[in-house]
Enzyme design. Structure first.
Site, short mmCIF file in Angstrom:
data_model
loop_
_atom_site.label_atom_id
_atom_site.label_comp_id
_atom_site.label_asym_id
_atom_site.label_seq_id
_atom_site.Cartn_x
_atom_site.Cartn_y
_atom_site.Cartn_z
N HIS A 72 -36.35 9.05 -4.12
CA HIS A 72 -35.72 9.45 -5.17
C HIS A 72 -36.87 9.38 -6.25
CE1 HIS A 72 -31.33 7.92 -4.47
NE2 HIS A 72 -31.82 9.05 -3.76
N TYR A 200 -27.46 3.60 -13.44
CA TYR A 200 -27.27 2.08 -13.96
C TYR A 200 -26.41 2.24 -15.20
CZ TYR A 200 -30.82 0.11 -11.00
OH TYR A 200 -31.74 -0.21 -9.73
N PRO A 292 -30.64 -8.74 -9.00
CA PRO A 292 -30.70 -7.52 -8.43
C PRO A 292 -30.79 -6.50 -9.30
CG PRO A 292 -28.27 -8.24 -8.25
CD PRO A 292 -29.08 -9.41 -8.89
N LYS A 296 -35.99 -5.80 -7.09
CA LYS A 296 -37.13 -6.38 -6.92
C LYS A 296 -37.19 -7.11 -5.82
CE LYS A 296 -39.72 -3.95 -9.58
NZ LYS A 296 -39.25 -2.97 -9.22
P1 RFL Z 1 -33.49 -13.74 3.53
O1 RFL Z 1 -33.14 -12.25 3.97
O2 RFL Z 1 -32.57 -14.70 2.66
O3 RFL Z 1 -33.89 -14.29 4.90
C1 RFL Z 1 -33.96 -15.97 5.02
C2 RFL Z 1 -33.78 -16.10 6.56
O4 RFL Z 1 -34.06 -17.44 6.69
C3 RFL Z 1 -32.82 -18.12 7.74
N1 RFL Z 1 -32.74 -19.25 7.34
C4 RFL Z 1 -33.16 -20.19 8.17
N2 RFL Z 1 -33.80 -20.24 9.34
C5 RFL Z 1 -33.96 -21.34 10.02
N3 RFL Z 1 -33.79 -22.46 9.38
C6 RFL Z 1 -33.22 -22.76 8.54
N4 RFL Z 1 -33.08 -23.96 7.99
C7 RFL Z 1 -32.97 -21.38 7.71
N5 RFL Z 1 -32.47 -21.56 6.47
C8 RFL Z 1 -32.44 -20.11 6.14
C9 RFL Z 1 -31.78 -17.15 6.99
O5 RFL Z 1 -30.44 -17.34 7.94
C10 RFL Z 1 -32.25 -15.91 6.82
O6 RFL Z 1 -32.07 -15.14 8.11
O7 RFL Z 1 -34.89 -13.72 2.56
P2 RFL Z 1 -36.09 -13.07 2.81
O8 RFL Z 1 -36.61 -12.47 4.17
O9 RFL Z 1 -37.04 -13.49 1.88
O10 RFL Z 1 -35.87 -11.48 2.04
C11 RFL Z 1 -35.37 -11.49 0.73
C12 RFL Z 1 -34.29 -10.25 0.42
O11 RFL Z 1 -33.36 -10.45 1.09
C13 RFL Z 1 -33.81 -10.46 -0.97
O12 RFL Z 1 -34.73 -10.87 -1.80
C14 RFL Z 1 -32.99 -9.13 -1.30
O13 RFL Z 1 -31.78 -8.81 -0.39
C15 RFL Z 1 -32.49 -8.87 -2.81
N6 RFL Z 1 -31.71 -8.06 -3.24
C16 RFL Z 1 -32.55 -6.75 -3.33
N7 RFL Z 1 -33.90 -6.57 -3.25
C17 RFL Z 1 -34.49 -5.46 -3.42
O14 RFL Z 1 -35.52 -5.46 -3.25
N8 RFL Z 1 -33.80 -4.28 -3.77
C18 RFL Z 1 -32.40 -4.46 -3.76
O15 RFL Z 1 -31.94 -3.19 -4.19
C19 RFL Z 1 -31.61 -5.55 -3.77
N9 RFL Z 1 -30.35 -5.54 -4.01
C20 RFL Z 1 -30.37 -7.90 -3.14
C21 RFL Z 1 -29.59 -6.57 -3.51
C22 RFL Z 1 -29.67 -9.16 -2.87
C23 RFL Z 1 -28.17 -8.90 -2.91
N10 RFL Z 1 -27.59 -10.32 -2.77
C24 RFL Z 1 -26.22 -10.21 -1.98
C25 RFL Z 1 -28.34 -11.42 -2.76
C26 RFL Z 1 -28.28 -6.59 -3.69
C27 RFL Z 1 -27.77 -7.73 -3.27
C28 RFL Z 1 -26.11 -7.82 -3.61
C1 PHB Z 2 -28.03 -1.29 -3.80
O1 PHB Z 2 -28.14 -0.38 -3.39
O2 PHB Z 2 -27.91 -2.21 -3.15
C2 PHB Z 2 -29.13 -1.59 -4.84
C3 PHB Z 2 -29.73 -0.49 -5.48
C4 PHB Z 2 -30.26 -1.04 -6.81
C5 PHB Z 2 -30.34 -2.28 -7.29
C6 PHB Z 2 -29.70 -3.18 -6.76
C7 PHB Z 2 -29.02 -2.82 -5.51
O3 PHB Z 2 -30.97 -2.57 -8.56
#
Ligand code: RFL
Ligand code: PHB
Length: 389
Positions: A72, A200, A292, A296
């Site tokens: 994009h 957005y 979110p 980032k």
């Molecule tokens: P994770 O993905 O939470 O993985 C951590 C893992 O550790 C496990 N765990 C354990 N394992 C062993 N022993 C324990 N005691 C443990 N406790 C936990 C868990 O089961 C899990 O598998 O962290 P990590 O790897 O640091 O990754 C971070 C990302 O997942 C997170 O920052 C993003 O998803 C945030 N996020 C977004 N980030 C972006 O860069 N771009 C986006 O567009 C974006 N959109 C989002 C998002 C997060 C969202 N939610 C639901 C929080 C949109 C949403 C809706």
């Molecule tokens: C997504 O597609 O899940 C998404 C995209 C942009 C954001 C957050 C989530 O800022």
């Protein structure tokens, strides 16, 4: 059992760190509390910064991302129905790639399976020991049997609710937090996205986001009060609310359908300092959370482990501690800038329960400034596409 680096957590941070280290010949073991299927079932991030794409390429897992990811050149803001496009390629010569976290995770898991590196899923009662000294160890239970893993270093990549940060003595850690009084209700739907790029939207009824995973799969979000329950949101109610928050053209073009996933994510800003305690490092969501809005979270997780991998590779190759000594300060500098950007995006795009008429005019002025000033737009583009490490 013994390994060089014990990695707690098989999310994107743990898996990518594992890949970067294994590629450099450094043995790792990943311990994950959940099953592989559970980890792959979580629908989360969708937008990759250019630096994250480059890091995934360096890790040797970029093939499917380049074949299926959508590059994009920009995003759109829609403020009370007025739309403006920010062209990142023109503004800063950079782009972002839409490729789901689920896919990134799957690509990394498959590469790890192929390499034969060890991952233990459904590892229970993981506990961290002796990381202040030279011989850290991790204990866990697998299939009811207690296990002990000796290692040189522990990487806490276990997310916000993990055990790694909780293992650090409270007086060694400082935390900074802001909890927002709303969440994002998200749905995934097998219908084509409403537009070619992300929209957005700010509206007095609340924020909305039109995003996507592929040309046939869309992801939409609406801001809801933090207390809302997902059960009270039928698909129909969701589509009605989304239509009211976007401009008329977008509302008319929406292709609706039954949701295949629906969940509410709370919004929070959080940073822990420092991120190294002897031979334990924190990375990704274990170290920080961003709302979110700036997309980032996953990108910060990737840049943390990029720096950590470099530091550990330097340690094993040259017996130099410079990289590991500098890890915390180096990543925290970038983390705080991403925290600031995510907080700012959240502040201008959401409706806050206590925002008065003055506050709403300020939000509008932010939008007018962004759409009339190339300098302001370039700052947005620079942050959204990713600051250098
Ligand atoms: P994770 O993905 O939470 O993985 C951590 C893992 O550790 C496990 N765990 C354990 N394992 C062993 N022993 C324990 N005691 C443990 N406790 C936990 C868990 O089961 C899990 O598998 O962290 P990590 O790897 O640091 O990754 C971070 C990302 O997942 C997170 O920052 C993003 O998803 C945030 N996020 C977004 N980030 C972006 O860069 N771009 C986006 O567009 C974006 N959109 C989002 C998002 C997060 C969202 N939610 C639901 C929080 C949109 C949403 C809706
Ligand atoms: C997504 O597609 O899940 C998404 C995209 C942009 C954001 C957050 C989530 O800022």
């Amino acid at each position: 059992m013994r390994t060089k680096v014990a990695i707690i957590g098989s999310g994107p941070a743990g898996l990518l760190l594992g890949r970067l280290l294994e590629n450099a010949g450094i043995e790792t073991v990943i311990l994950e509390r959940r099953s592989q299927e559970y980890v792959l079932g979580r629908i989360r991030a969708g937008v990759l910064e250019q630096g994250t794409v480059e890091l995934l390429d360096r890790a040797g897992v970029g093939e499917k991302m380049h074949a299926e990811g959508l590059v994009h050149d920009g995003v759109e803001f829609c403020f009370d129905g007025d739309r403006h496009r920010f062209n990142f390629r023109e503004l800063v010569g950079r782009t972002v790639t839409v490729y789901g976290q689920t896919e990134v995770t799957r690509d990394l898991m498959q590469a790890r399976d192929r390499s034969g590196a060890m991952s233990v899923y459904e590892a229970e009662n993981v506990s961290l020991h002796d990381f202040e000294g030279d011989k850290p160890k991790v204990r866990y239970v697998k299939d009811g049997v207690g296990q002990e893993l000796d290692c040189d270093f522990i990487a806490g990549c276990d997310g916000y609710h993990g055990v790694a940060r909780a293992s650090v003595p409270e007086n060694s850690l400082r935390t900074f937090e802001r909890v927002y009084p709303f969440g994002w209700l998200g749905i995934l739907v097998d219908k084509p996205p409403v537009a070619d790029e992300l929209i957005y939207a700010h509206h007095e009824r609340g924020f909305a986001l039109c995003s996507m995973r592929s040309p046939t799969r869309s992801r939409y979000y609406v801001q809801v009060p933090a207390s809302d329950k997902v059960e009270t949101w039928s698909d129909e109610r969701f589509w009605d609310e989304l239509r009211r928050r976007v401009d008329a053209e977008t509302a008319d073009n929406l292709v609706t359908g039954p949701s295949i996933e629906k969940s509410i994510a709370p919004l929070r800003s959080f940073v822990a300092e420092p991120l190294r305690f002897g031979r334990l490092f924190l990375a990704g969501d274990a170290a920080h959370i961003v709302p979110p809005t700036g997309a980032k979270g996953l990108n910060l997780a990737a840049s943390d482990v990029g720096v950590l991998a470099e530091a550990l590779i330097e340690f094993y190759a040259e017996r130099s501690k410079a990289g590991i000594d500098g890890y915390s300060a180096r990543v925290l500098s970038r983390i705080w800038k991403a925290e600031r950007f995510s907080w700012w995006m959240t502040s201008i795009l959401h409706t806050f329960p206590d925002t008065d008429a003055f506050g709403r005019r300020i939000q509008r002025a932010e939008f007018e400034h962004l759409r009339s000033s190339t300098i302001a737009a370039r700052a947005l583009a620079e942050n959204y596409t990713g600051l250098p490490i």
